[in-house]
Design an enzyme around this catalytic site. Structure first.
Site, PDB file in Angstrom:
ATOM      1  N   CYS A  82       0.829  -1.207   0.000  1.00 15.47           N
ATOM      2  CA  CYS A  82       0.000   0.000   0.000  1.00 15.47           C
ATOM      3  C   CYS A  82       0.862   1.255   0.000  1.00 15.47           C
ATOM      4  O   CYS A  82       0.449   2.291  -0.524  1.00 15.47           O
ATOM      5  CB  CYS A  82      -0.953  -0.001   1.182  1.00 15.47           C
ATOM      6  SG  CYS A  82      -0.135  -0.162   2.784  1.00 15.47           S
ATOM      7  N   HIS A 385      -1.527   1.218   7.479  1.00 18.07           N
ATOM      8  CA  HIS A 385      -1.980   1.167   6.090  1.00 18.07           C
ATOM      9  C   HIS A 385      -1.890   2.563   5.479  1.00 18.07           C
ATOM     10  O   HIS A 385      -2.104   3.567   6.156  1.00 18.07           O
ATOM     11  CB  HIS A 385      -3.430   0.663   6.054  1.00 18.07           C
ATOM     12  CG  HIS A 385      -3.997   0.508   4.680  1.00 18.07           C
ATOM     13  ND1 HIS A 385      -3.431  -0.323   3.724  1.00 18.07           N
ATOM     14  CD2 HIS A 385      -5.074   1.087   4.078  1.00 18.07           C
ATOM     15  CE1 HIS A 385      -4.150  -0.253   2.616  1.00 18.07           C
ATOM     16  NE2 HIS A 385      -5.142   0.597   2.798  1.00 18.07           N
TER      17      HIS A 385
END
Length: 434
Positions: A82, A385
């Site tokens: 990510c 994330h």
């Protein structure tokens, strides 16, 4: 004779009658067959449309009450990638930068029998077997075409593994660190001087560059330095004899501390104390600072290390101003995250007061509008994330790996920004300033 004729005429009439009946039956059969085929074709067409619509459901948006197709493409997560996806999506929305790579001609990396096949890393192979520029170009071309909901950047990630050993494996990485490595390697490869020559050697050989050219990092400008490159003037003053030392430092982004007095304020709506703004971070970066005992300055006049002050000025602003907020810092045992909300403007970031010679700048040349924001969700640099918000043709999108959704400005300004990409304003506009 007449009987023969009458008999023949009878048989002919019977044949005509029978033939007419057979023709009608055949026409009825053909008509029924056509109806059946038409129904089958229609049903098949309907099923195909349903399949197409179901695959495109995630790419349809409601805008002002009407449905429109979402042309944005997500990036598949290959295993904690990510950090890479958020940077790629942000860069894909820097139009000047993205268009340059998309307009490059395709490059065949290998010839002969292995053309078109993936080349695998061996110890005997050099960096000539892969091209970061080419895989970066392919990835950017795959985005914003609307032909698929998500694109897998595995070929680009393979090249990243090969030429950037720090990012091998599937651990979570720092998005800012990846961005810097990516831009540096794109810059070096575009120069054509990447083959085995270390960046540090190139920098040492070009240490005597003039201030005007040093923003090119190692002397030759590329699209990377032309768009992201700026110049800082670093002033150091000896507190004992007053000797002033000046030097020019090129930059592709500015890393800003979040002032310590704001570090306990975590949300926008928290009322204990003033709101931390991007201007507070910029002021902290450029304000006069007295260096502590661990950073004593070697004064050439005093011939010894002395206490001194330091101040940064921006001598040259870039076309795209990339601001990195230092959210991760080391303590005695681990790396903590500063989760403070920092207020930032969507439009009209005014950088004039940070310039060395603001009087030489036009009224609009120092104004910047936000193009993209990278956000880190979680508590630590090795976990959590990354997602990104970016503006495209007047609309804001949220990029969360494979998922791309339309969002609004109110959601964007509430984000706890980690990296901000501001684009220099070209046309005059009556926007509010920071």
């Amino acid at each position: 004779m007449s009987s023969l004729c009458s008999s023949s005429l009878y048989r002919c009439d019977d044949f005509v009658v029978n033939d007419t009946k057979l023709g009608l039956v055949q026409k009825v059969r053909e008509h029924l067959q056509n109806l059946e085929n038409s129904a089958f074709t229609s049903d098949r067409h309907r099923k195909r449309k349903l399949l197409e619509n179901s695959s495109m459901n995630s790419k349809l948006l409601k805008v002002n009450g009407s449905t429109t197709a979402l042309c944005a493409t997500g990036l598949r997560n290959l295993g904690n990638t990510c950090f890479m996806n958020a940077i790629l999506q942000s860069l894909s929305n820097i139009q000047q930068f993205c268009c340059y790579f998309k307009e490059l001609p395709a490059v065949e990396l290998r010839n002969g029998k292995t053309a078109g096949r993936r080349t695998y890393h061996t110890r005997s192979q050099g960096d000539n077997n892969v091209s970061l520029v080419e895989e970066f170009r392919k990835t950017l071309c795959a985005l914003w075409q609307g032909s698929q909901t998500a694109f897998s950047p595995e070929s680009l990630f393979y090249v990243v593994w090969k030429i950037m050993p720090n990012f091998r494996g599937y651990q979570q990485q720092d998005a800012h660190e990846f961005m810097r490595y990516l831009l540096d390697h794109l810059h070096l490869e575009l120069q054509g001087g990447f083959n085995g020559v270390s960046r540090s050697v190139i920098l040492q050989e070009n240490s005597s560059l003039t201030a005007s050219s040093k923003c090119c990092i190692n002397g030759a400008s590329t699209v990377v330095t032309a768009i992201f490159g700026g110049i800082l003037q670093n002033e150091v003053n000896c507190l004992i004899c007053g000797t002033e030392s000046r030097k020019f430092d090129p930059f592709l982004d500015l890393s800003l501390d979040i002032p310590s007095q704001f570090r306990n304020k975590r949300t926008k709506n928290q009322e204990n104390g003033p709101m931390c703004t991007l201007r507070d971070c910029l002021r902290s970066f450029t304000d006069l600072e007295e260096l502590d005992e661990t950073e004593l300055y070697m004064c050439h006049k005093c011939k010894k290390k002395q206490k001194s002050t330091k101040k940064f000025w921006i001598q040259k602003l870039p076309k795209v101003l990339c601001l990195h907020l230092k959210r991760f810092h080391w303590t005695a045992y681990l790396r903590n995250k500063v989760d403070t909300y920092v207020e930032f403007p969507l439009r009209g970031l005014d950088m004039k007061c940070y310039l060395l010679e603001p009087e030489n700048s036009g009224p609009e040349s120092c104004l910047y509008d936000l193009a993209a924001v990278v956000v880190h969700h979680g508590s630590g640099v090795g976990s959590g994330h990354y997602t990104a918000y970016a503006a495209h043709e007047g609309r804001w999108f949220h990029f969360n790996d494979s998922t791309v959704t339309l969002t609004d400005e109110e959601t964007v300004v509430k984000a706890k920004a980690y990296i901000l990409f501001y684009v220099e304003r070209q046309a005059k506009s009556g926007s509010d300033k920071l």
